[in-house]
Design a protein around this motif. Structure first.
Motif, PDB file in Angstrom:
ATOM      1  N   LEU A 156      33.764   7.998 -20.911  1.00  0.00           N
ATOM      2  CA  LEU A 156      34.702   9.047 -21.321  1.00  0.00           C
ATOM      3  C   LEU A 156      33.994  10.386 -21.258  1.00  0.00           C
ATOM      4  O   LEU A 156      32.777  10.473 -21.470  1.00  0.00           O
ATOM      5  CB  LEU A 156      35.183   8.795 -22.756  1.00  0.00           C
TER       6      LEU A 156
ATOM      7  N   GLU B 155      39.980  12.070 -26.295  1.00  0.00           N
ATOM      8  CA  GLU B 155      39.733  12.853 -25.079  1.00  0.00           C
ATOM      9  C   GLU B 155      40.499  14.168 -25.153  1.00  0.00           C
ATOM     10  O   GLU B 155      41.728  14.180 -25.149  1.00  0.00           O
ATOM     11  CB  GLU B 155      40.175  12.067 -23.849  1.00  0.00           C
TER      12      GLU B 155
ATOM     13  N   VAL C 158      34.965  14.569 -25.346  1.00  0.00           N
ATOM     14  CA  VAL C 158      35.609  13.906 -26.482  1.00  0.00           C
ATOM     15  C   VAL C 158      35.149  14.496 -27.808  1.00  0.00           C
ATOM     16  O   VAL C 158      34.047  15.022 -27.933  1.00  0.00           O
ATOM     17  CB  VAL C 158      35.340  12.386 -26.478  1.00  0.00           C
TER      18      VAL C 158
END
Length: 153
Positions: A72, A102, A75
């Motif tokens: 990811l 996110e 974030v």
């Protein structure tokens, strides 16, 4: 179920800097302060990127642990965890779970075991030292060799 009364020691407020790698920085903190056992009741963080345990494909055995990861970027995170000591390697073994949102995807959330992260802007963390009993994390061969928190000896 097992339970143990914990004797706590020092409590630290810890901040990480922009660009720090989460786990090496946590290891540096533990080494510099002599913390071997403890828990992290909370942290808040921004991560430029993070890897958490997860899978995008169908799990062949939903009962077994998942060892793959999801990557990811950008974030916001909050999390907690425990710190156990491995005497053989003279290292602290953190076990951190986190929920991450996110930013570029309407704060879409993910929650799992944190594998790695690079700090973006900040980490604000509390660390509580446990002075007894000893906390270790041996692998459990009867449970897929998952390392489980153990108290004493």
């Amino acid at each position: 179920m097992r339970s143990y009364e914990l004797t706590t020691g020092r409590t630290f407020g810890v901040t990480f800097d922009h660009g720090d790698d989460f786990f090496p920085t946590l290891a540096d903190f533990c080494r510099q302060n002599g913390v071997r056992h403890g828990y992290i009741p909370m942290f808040i963080a921004g991560f430029a990127e993070a890897e958490i345990v997860g899978a995008c494909e169908k799990l062949e055995n939903p009962e077994a642990p998942v060892w793959s990861k999801v990557h990811l970027t950008g974030v916001e995170a909050m999390g907690c965890g425990t710190l156990a000591y491995d005497a053989e390697t003279d290292t602290v073994l953190p076990h951190i779970h986190t929920s991450l949102g996110e930013k570029a995807r309407s704060a879409t959330g993910h929650t799992s075991h944190l594998l790695s992260a690079q700090v973006q802007f900040l980490v604000e963390m509390l660390v509580v030292e446990v002075t007894s009993p000893v906390m270790t994390r041996p692998n459990n061969p009867d449970l897929y060799d998952v390392p489980l928190l153990t108290f004493g000896t």
